[in-house]
Every structure is written in structure tokens, then in C-alpha cells.
Design an enzyme around this catalytic site. Structure first.
Site, PDB file in Angstrom:
ATOM      1  N   HIS A 229      -5.590 -24.492 -38.040  1.00 43.45           N
ATOM      2  CA  HIS A 229      -4.577 -25.728 -38.126  1.00 43.45           C
ATOM      3  C   HIS A 229      -3.881 -25.812 -39.806  1.00 43.45           C
ATOM      4  O   HIS A 229      -4.510 -25.220 -40.505  1.00 43.45           O
ATOM      5  CB  HIS A 229      -5.395 -26.799 -37.800  1.00 43.45           C
ATOM      6  CG  HIS A 229      -5.895 -27.097 -36.408  1.00 43.45           C
ATOM      7  ND1 HIS A 229      -5.018 -27.666 -35.267  1.00 43.45           N
ATOM      8  CD2 HIS A 229      -6.812 -26.550 -35.986  1.00 43.45           C
ATOM      9  CE1 HIS A 229      -5.774 -27.821 -34.278  1.00 43.45           C
ATOM     10  NE2 HIS A 229      -6.696 -27.019 -34.364  1.00 43.45           N
TER      11      HIS A 229
ATOM     12  N   SER B  86     -13.904 -15.091 -37.967  1.00 41.02           N
ATOM     13  CA  SER B  86     -13.550 -14.489 -39.233  1.00 41.02           C
ATOM     14  C   SER B  86     -13.679 -15.468 -40.381  1.00 41.02           C
ATOM     15  O   SER B  86     -14.075 -16.382 -40.283  1.00 41.02           O
ATOM     16  CB  SER B  86     -12.661 -13.335 -39.147  1.00 41.02           C
ATOM     17  OG  SER B  86     -12.615 -12.662 -40.126  1.00 41.02           O
TER      18      SER B  86
ATOM     19  N   ASP C 252     -12.980 -25.564 -38.805  1.00 44.29           N
ATOM     20  CA  ASP C 252     -14.414 -25.512 -38.868  1.00 44.29           C
ATOM     21  C   ASP C 252     -15.018 -24.334 -39.501  1.00 44.29           C
ATOM     22  O   ASP C 252     -14.594 -23.330 -39.144  1.00 44.29           O
ATOM     23  CB  ASP C 252     -14.955 -25.902 -37.220  1.00 44.29           C
ATOM     24  CG  ASP C 252     -14.672 -27.223 -36.731  1.00 44.29           C
ATOM     25  OD1 ASP C 252     -13.831 -28.057 -37.467  1.00 44.29           O
ATOM     26  OD2 ASP C 252     -15.120 -27.738 -35.707  1.00 44.29           O
TER      27      ASP C 252
END
Length: 282
Positions: free
Chosen positions: A145, A248, A88
């Protein structure tokens, strides 16, 4: 070109010391104080706790437990695509690697060799390939992921600076993503090799992978490398591969090939883990 004051000040800021201090606090279990800080953070940044597997703020023993929270099952369905978005966040930049140069921001590029810690042979595999740089803001879900199925080959911890990685700093600090501390993860896939780089930043207390655990600290000040070619560490598309303890940026490199990025993508656009990142073009 004038440099914004908030960027210039980062050259003078004791970033390593601040990061160590933030890391200690984020891992501390301070009871009511921890809960108050998390509550403030959720309100300040608009964190959506409704999608968290555990939405109860008071149940998190440390800030790190909250920051690396899991999502509810099904919260991020995977698109049917060659490459899905691994995080995200927001798009910093994406597109074609020009020979060995990655576009950072107007007036700034950096080399693939610098990004991967100086390994020219590794970097050469991505000449004229594709890249994507994805920024995770404080409000975002901070697990990373797999964009596709991949077999782990190597991991490289590259020491470096700890500049902020927000869009303003990306415009103001040359070679930012190849300058900051980072963890370079090298995979093989059905479409060829790819690299997924976790880039550190100011107050990013540590980065971790599912196969190794916490990579940093320690910060010994020299490059460290692990080889997995003789092991069968295979991660499926959409599986968690790592996480940031405080947020980050992720940079990915893919070899030259017939693929097309999501036509809805644009710099500064919002992204969600599992959405289409790129499709093969036949």
C-alpha cells in the site's frame, strides 16, 4: 567471515528454474490439491485467515488467489502520520542514507544508484535521505500500500538474481537488494519524490502493480522502463499499489528532510500495514 551453508548453496541453486516452476504451480487451478496445499501452508506458517475478506480456504481456485488475498474492511486502519507502513511484515533495517549508501546488514551496504537500476540522477535525489527495508514472510499479507499520497512518474523493471531475502541471506549476500530482480516505482508527493522498490526473491513467481498488472514474467534479461509523467496516476495514502505472488521485500527511499521514524521501530520488529512509519518534524 564464514558464509552459512544455506547461503552458500544459493549461489549454486538453479534459482530461475525453481522460480518458473513455483510460478506455474502457484497459478495452476488444481482443485482439491490446491486446497490441500493452502491448508498445509496456513497451518505451517500460522496464517490468520480470520482477518481475510474471504476466510474459506476451499474457495481459492489457485495458490496465488490465496496468497494475494484481500483483508476485511477496517482490518488495517491508517494512523494519522506523514508516512504509514505500506506492508505487514518485519523491519529489516531503516534509517539515514549515508551519502549514497544504504545499510543492509553488519558489514554490508549498497548504493542508491545500484538499487534503482543505475540511474545516478534519480539516486542523487535521495543523498543523505532516509530508507526503510521491510521483509514480508510467508505468513504475511502480501499486498503493498501507499505510505503517503503520491503521483506515479516512472516504473523500472531491473533484471537480476533471485536470492532468498530472509535475514540470514541479507547478512551473507553483499548488495542483496540491489542484486535481486526488482521493480522500482518512482512517485512525487507533497514532501518531494520517493521510491518504492519491490524486490524479488527465490520462488517469487511475479510482481504486479495496480496500474500495470503483472510486471514479470516476462523476464527478458534487460532493463525495461515505463514513463507516466504525462498521465495523472495518483494514489492516496493507504491505497493498494502492488502485490507479490509469493513473498519478498520492499525498500523505500525518501529525500533528505525533517522526519522522524516511529520510535517503537527496531530491526527485526514486527510491523503492520497502516501503522506510523514516520512523522514530519517541525
Amino acid at each position: 567471515m564464514s558464509i552459512p551453508l544455506n547461503v552458500l548453496s544459493q549461489y549454486l541453486m538453479p534459482k530461475q528454474a525453481l522460480t518458473r516452476l513455483a510460478g506455474r504451480f502457484a497459478s495452476a487451478r488444481c482443485g482439491t490439491l490446491t486446497t490441500r496445499v493452502i491448508h498445509w501452508f496456513v497451518g505451517r506458517y500460522g496464517v490468520n485467515m480470520a482477518e481475510a475478506a474471504n476466510p474459506d480456504i476451499a474457495s481459492y481456485a489457485s495458490f496465488n488467489d490465496f496468497f494475494t488475498r484481500a483483508l476485511q474492511p477496517g482490518a488495517r486502519p491508517l494512523a494519522a502520520a506523514e508516512l504509514v507502513c505500506p506492508v505487514d511484515g518485519a523491519i529489516s533495517q531503516f534509517g539515514r542514507v549515508e551519502r549514497d549508501q544504504i545499510f543492509q546488514a553488519k558489514g554490508h551496504t549498497y548504493s542508491t544508484t545500484a538499487l534503482v537500476g543505475g540511474d545516478a540522477a534519480l539516486a542523487a535525489q535521495f543523498q543523505d535521505g532516509d530508507f526503510a527495508t521491510l521483509y514480508l514472510s510467508p505468513r504475511d499479507y502480501h499486498r503493498i500500500h501507499m505510505p503517503c499520497d503520491g503521483r506515479l512518474l516512472r516504473m523500472i523493471h531491473v533484471p537480476g538474481d533471485l536470492f532468498s531475502v530472509n535475514p540470514t541471506t541479507a547478512r551473507g549476500v553483499p548488495g542483496l537488494f540491489a542484486r535481486n530482480e526488482r521493480v522500482v516505482c518512482v512517485f512525487d508527493s507533497a514532501q518531494g519524490p520517493f521510491v518504492l522498490v519491490l524486490v524479488g526473491a527465490t520462488i517469487v513467481g511475479s510482481m504486479a502493480t495496480v496500474w500495470h498488472g503483472q510486471v514479470n514474467p516476462p523476464r527478458p534479461g534487460q532493463l525495461r522502463e515505463w514513463h507516466y509523467e504525462n498521465q495523472q496516476i495518483v494514489l492516496k495514502q493507504g491505497e493498494e499499489m502492488g502485490r507479490f505472488l509469493l513473498g519478498s521485500t520492499v525498500v523505500m527511499l525518501f529525500p533528505k528532510g525533517a522526519r522522524s521514524f516511529n520510535p517503537a521501530w527496531a530491526p527485526a520488529g514486527a510491523i503492520r500495514m497502516g501503522e506510523v512509519m514516520a512523522q514530519a518534524v517541525f
